[in-house]
Design a protein around this motif. Structure first.
Motif, short mmCIF file in Angstrom:
data_model
loop_
_atom_site.label_atom_id
_atom_site.label_comp_id
_atom_site.label_asym_id
_atom_site.label_seq_id
_atom_site.Cartn_x
_atom_site.Cartn_y
_atom_site.Cartn_z
N SER A 87 -3.04 4.11 9.71
CA SER A 87 -2.29 5.13 8.98
C SER A 87 -2.00 6.34 9.87
O SER A 87 -0.90 6.89 9.86
CB SER A 87 -3.07 5.56 7.74
OG SER A 87 -2.39 6.57 7.03
N ALA A 295 -1.03 0.08 5.48
CA ALA A 295 -1.16 1.52 5.67
C ALA A 295 0.00 2.07 6.50
O ALA A 295 0.53 3.16 6.22
CB ALA A 295 -2.49 1.85 6.34
N SER A 325 -3.01 6.91 2.21
CA SER A 325 -2.36 5.66 2.60
C SER A 325 -3.40 4.58 2.89
O SER A 325 -3.23 3.42 2.51
CB SER A 325 -1.49 5.88 3.84
OG SER A 325 -0.43 6.76 3.56
#
Length: 410
Positions: A87, A295, A325
């Protein structure tokens, strides 16, 4: 010819199936009956995978010896750290290479979750789903829960019952090996279908977004994950990384299903002589919560909407997006539509209305042919990568030398 094909490794036969599928897709696109090979292969894998996971975990837990070392805790830690780092990579890449998209009124037929609480509630409800229905639906959290619970109960059973569970698990494993033997034919059908039916026109207008998504995922797979593996095993990580990519990412790219790839990952784990008590649990669990690719998708698509709308983003909000996320990605498999339908949840951080967020989801569905394939490949191959890395790291700490060359034979 048959003898020649038999002498080839499975990966080489799959590569041959890919090449032939591309040729047939280009020159004989009207031979649509060939798609049945891909449909049957994916269907067979999806059908056998929940049964395989159920009996393997049940047998492993039932016969587990307290002195038998497992590596579940470090593997789970790796899954969570890897998803968070993925992420972060996506967020950094999105700010270095900001991409704007043209939003159209494209709506999804599925309802997106509105909060993290809703995502977590869905996951908890999935855990206690009827185990038979869970196997039908491919709900691996529930399969894991019930098989482990029944396995614990069977630890007090007679040795003959325990032996019977072991032999059933071996029989199902043999069935899986038979199905995987047909992988080159199945991949041929899937590649033919993709080449013959998927046009590139719809992807060109979102080419920059697609390049950013795929580029971020490749950075995660080829730089971040290998660095994590090196810190664990203190050896050159790339032989192991490329072995997992070759054996797991290629089939996952074409099947676009982490569930269908579980049997293939288990075969790789067996080839690497990993601890069955560990990988029989970690691999199906990884297909549920190890979602680095998801992600990346959630963060990148959300920030594409942010850049399009000209919204200013504070550092604190960026950090929150990374965490959100990662957490949302871990629950992606419990939500119909996967990672794309978690985009509105991330968009809500920036005050983006649900109507606009759903349009972003629609853009995701347009590029999903490639985006979802790469995402699944990254997710699934990292399941086996981190499972192997955690075990090799534990052996290294125990003073046992791990010969990667010996372990990574085809």
């Amino acid at each position: 010819m048959l003898e020649f094909l038999k002498d080839l490794s499975l990966i080489k036969r799959i590569a041959l199936g890919i090449v032939i599928g591309i040729i047939f897709g280009i020159f004989l696109p009207k031979w649509t009956f060939l798609t049945i090979f891909g449909t049957l292969f994916v269907g067979a894998l999806k059908a056998i995978a929940p049964i395989l996971v159920f009996v393997l975990i049940l047998a492993s837990v039932a016969q587990h010896d307290v002195n038998n070392k497992t590596y579940i805790k470090p593997i789970l830690t790796l899954y969570l750290i890897a998803t968070l780092l993925a992420s972060v990579v996506a967020v950094v890449a999105s700010f270095i290479f900001p991409v704007e998209i043209t939003l159209h009124a494209i709506k999804s037929q599925q309802q997106a979750p509105q909060s993290v609480v809703e995502v977590l509630t869905t996951i908890l409800n999935n855990i206690v789903q009827n185990p038979l229905q869970a196997m039908i639906d491919g709900n691996y959290l529930s399969v894991l829960f019930w098989s482990a619970l029944i396995g614990f109960a069977l630890r007090h059973a007679s040795n003959s019952i325990k032996q019977a569970t072991h032999e059933i698990a071996q029989a199902i494993t043999h069935v899986v090996q038979i199905i995987i033997a047909f992988a080159p034919i199945g991949i041929f059908g899937l590649v033919f279908q993709s080449v013959a039916t998927t046009g590139l026109k719809g992807l060109l207008q979102y080419g920059q977004l697609l390049i950013l998504l795929v580029g971020s995922m490749l950075v995660v797979a080829l730089i971040i994950y290998p660095l994590m593996v090196y810190l664990l095993i203190r050896q050159n990580p790339y032989p192991l990384v490329f072995y997992c990519l070759k054996g797991s990412a290629i089939p996952a790219f074409f099947t676009r299903s982490s569930a269908a790839n579980i049997p293939i990952n288990m075969l790789l784990a067996k080839n690497m002589q990993l601890n069955e008590s560990s990988y029989s649990i970690s691999l199906p669990l990884g297909a549920t919560i190890n979602m680095g690719g998801a992600a990346v998708t959630i963060s990148t698509m959300t920030l594409a909407a942010v850049h399009t709308l000209g919204i200013q983003v504070s550092p604190v909000l960026t950090l929150i997006l990374c965490v959100l996320s990662a957490l949302s990605a871990c629950g992606a498999s419990g939500i119909a539509g996967g990672s794309l339908l978690l985009i509105p949840l991330a968009c809500s951080l920036f005050g983006i209305s649900n109507d606009i967020a759903i349009q972003v989801v629609g853009v995701g569905f347009i590029i999903g042919v490639i985006q979802d394939a790469v995402e699944t490949a990254i997710n699934s191959s990292s399941d086996i990568l981190f499972t192997a890395s955690a075990e090799f790291a534990a052996l290294r700490k125990a003073g046992q030398e791990v010969n990667l060359k010996e372990r990574l034979k085809d």
